[in-house]
Design a protein around this motif. Structure first.
Motif: not given
Ligand code: PAZ
Length: 303
Positions: A58-64, A251-253, A225-227, A171-173
Motif C-alpha cells: 500500500f505504501s505511497i511514500g507520504t511518510r518518507g 511504531a505505527n498502526l 514498525k507497522l502493524e 527506514l520508512a519504506a
C-alpha cells in the motif's frame, strides 16, 4: 547469510551509475554535520524475470517524502532519499492531487504561466527544491523491486559508514518480507492457459542485522514498525530493538499512522501525535517526528 542472499538477487539496471552518485555525494558531504538516509515507498516482488506481474503493497511514500522535507529544513543537513519510482517525492508531493494543466494558464505571446490560485504553493516548493539542487543537499535514488531496494540500501549504508555517528538511517519504506528467488522465477509472462501458478514465496533475511552490525555500525538507526493490530504493536517494536540493537523503533498502526506514532527506545516509550485541529491547520506528524529525532540524534552524537 546476507552475503549469500545478495548473490541470489539481481542488481538494479543502473547500479554502477547510482553507486557512483552516492559515493560522490558522501565525499561532497564529508564535513556536513548531519547526513540522513530516508527510505520511502513500497517494494515490488516480481513474479517473472521479464516482469509483467508483481506483488506490491500500500505504501505511497507520504511518510518518507514529507520527512525528507523536514530533514532538509534543518540546518547543515544533507539527505539521500531512497524512494520507490512513481511514489511521492519531496516538494512535488504537494501537487500530486492536482491536474498538471490546472496549474498553468496560457499567457501573452505564447508564454505559459502558473495560475494565480496555485502560484504561492508552486513558488514556495520550487524555491525550496531549487535550493536543494543548488547546494546539493538532496540526492534522490530510485528503486522499484525488492532487490533494487536492498542493493541500493546496502550501497548507501556502506558509503555512509566512514561518516560515523553524524549519520541517521530512517527506514520508512514498506519492504516486502517475502520474495521469489531468481532461480525459481519464470523467465516470461506466466500463462493463464497453464492454470493458476503455484508460487512458493521465501522469507527475505532481515537486513537490519547486517545494517546495524556491519554496514553502518556508528550511525543512529531508526526503523519503523507497522502493524494493524494495536495489541501486538509495541511488543513487536521492543522485540526488534532486542534483536537488532539499534537506537529507535517508530511504531505505527496502518489505520492511525498519520495521527500517532510511538518512539520505542531502550529506555522510553514516547507518544508523538497531532490533534485534529493541528492537522486541519496543516501540521503533519512528520514535522514532529523529525524534530524529536533530531534531538535524540544530537544526544546520541554527544554521548
Ligand atoms: O508510505 P506511507 O506514508 O503510505 O506509509 C508509511 C509506512 C506506514 C510504510 C511507514 O510509516 C512504516 O511503518 N514503514 C515500515 C513498515 C514495516 O516494514 O513495518
Amino acid at each position: 547469510m546476507s552475503q549469500e542472499f545478495f548473490s541470489e538477487i539481481p542488481k538494479p539496471k543502473e547500479f554502477e551509475v547510482l553507486t557512483k552518485r552516492i559515493q560522490q555525494f558522501c565525499e561532497k558531504h564529508a564535513d556536513t554535520p548531519r547526513i540522513v538516509l530516508v527510505t520511502s515507498g513500497g517494494t515490488t516482488v516480481p513474479l517473472e524475470k521479464n516482469t509483467v506481474r508483481f506483488i506490491d503493497n500500500f505504501s505511497i511514500g507520504t511518510r518518507g517524502s514529507s520527512s525528507c522535507e523536514y530533514f532538509l529544513s534543518q540546518p547543515c543537513t544533507a539527505v539521500v532519499f531512497l524512494h520507490r519510482v512513481n511514489s511521492l517525492r519531496p516538494f512535488t508531493r504537494h501537487f500530486t492531487n492536482t491536474n498538471f494543466f490546472e496549474l498553468l494558464v496560457p499567457g501573452d505571446d505564447g508564454q505559459i504561466m502558473v495560475s494565480q490560485e496555485h502560484f504561492p504553493k508552486v513558488k514556495k516548493n520550487l524555491e525550496r527544491w531549487s535550493l536543494c539542487q543548488k547546494d546539493g543537499s538532496l540526492l534522490e535514488v530510485p528503486f522499484t523491486s525488492l532487490s533494487d531496494y536492498l542493493w541500493m540500501l546496502r550501497v548507501c549504508c556502506e558509503a555512509f559508514k566512514p561518516l560515523g555517528s553524524k549519520v541517521i538511517i530512517y527506514l520508512a519504506a514498506a519492504v516486502s518480507d517475502f520474495y521469489i528467488p531468481n532461480y525459481e522465477m519464470a523467465e516470461h509472462k506466466l500463462q493463464s492457459s497453464e492454470g493458476a501458478p503455484d508460487i512458493q514465496l521465501k522469507m527475505v533475511p532481515k537486513m537490519l542485522k547486517p545494517l546495524v552490525r556491519d554496514w553502518v555500525p556508528d550511525a543512529f538507526v531508526a526503523s519503523f514498525k507497522l502493524e494493524t493490530d494495536d495489541e501486538i504493536l509495541i511488543k513487536k517494536a521492543k522485540k526488534a530493538l532486542e534483536i537488532y540493537h539499534h537506537e529507535l523503533v517508530i511504531a505505527n498502526l496502518l489505520q492511525t499512522r498519520k495521527e500517532r506514532v510511538v518512539f520505542v527506545s531502550n529506555d522510553a516509550e514516547e507518544i508523538i501525535q497531532v490533534s485534529q485541529e493541528e492537522r486541519e491547520a496543516g501540521t503533519e506528524i512528520e514535522a514532529k517526528i523529525v524534530d524529536r529525532l533530531i534531538a535524540l540524534h544530537q544526544s546520541f552524537v554527544e554521548k
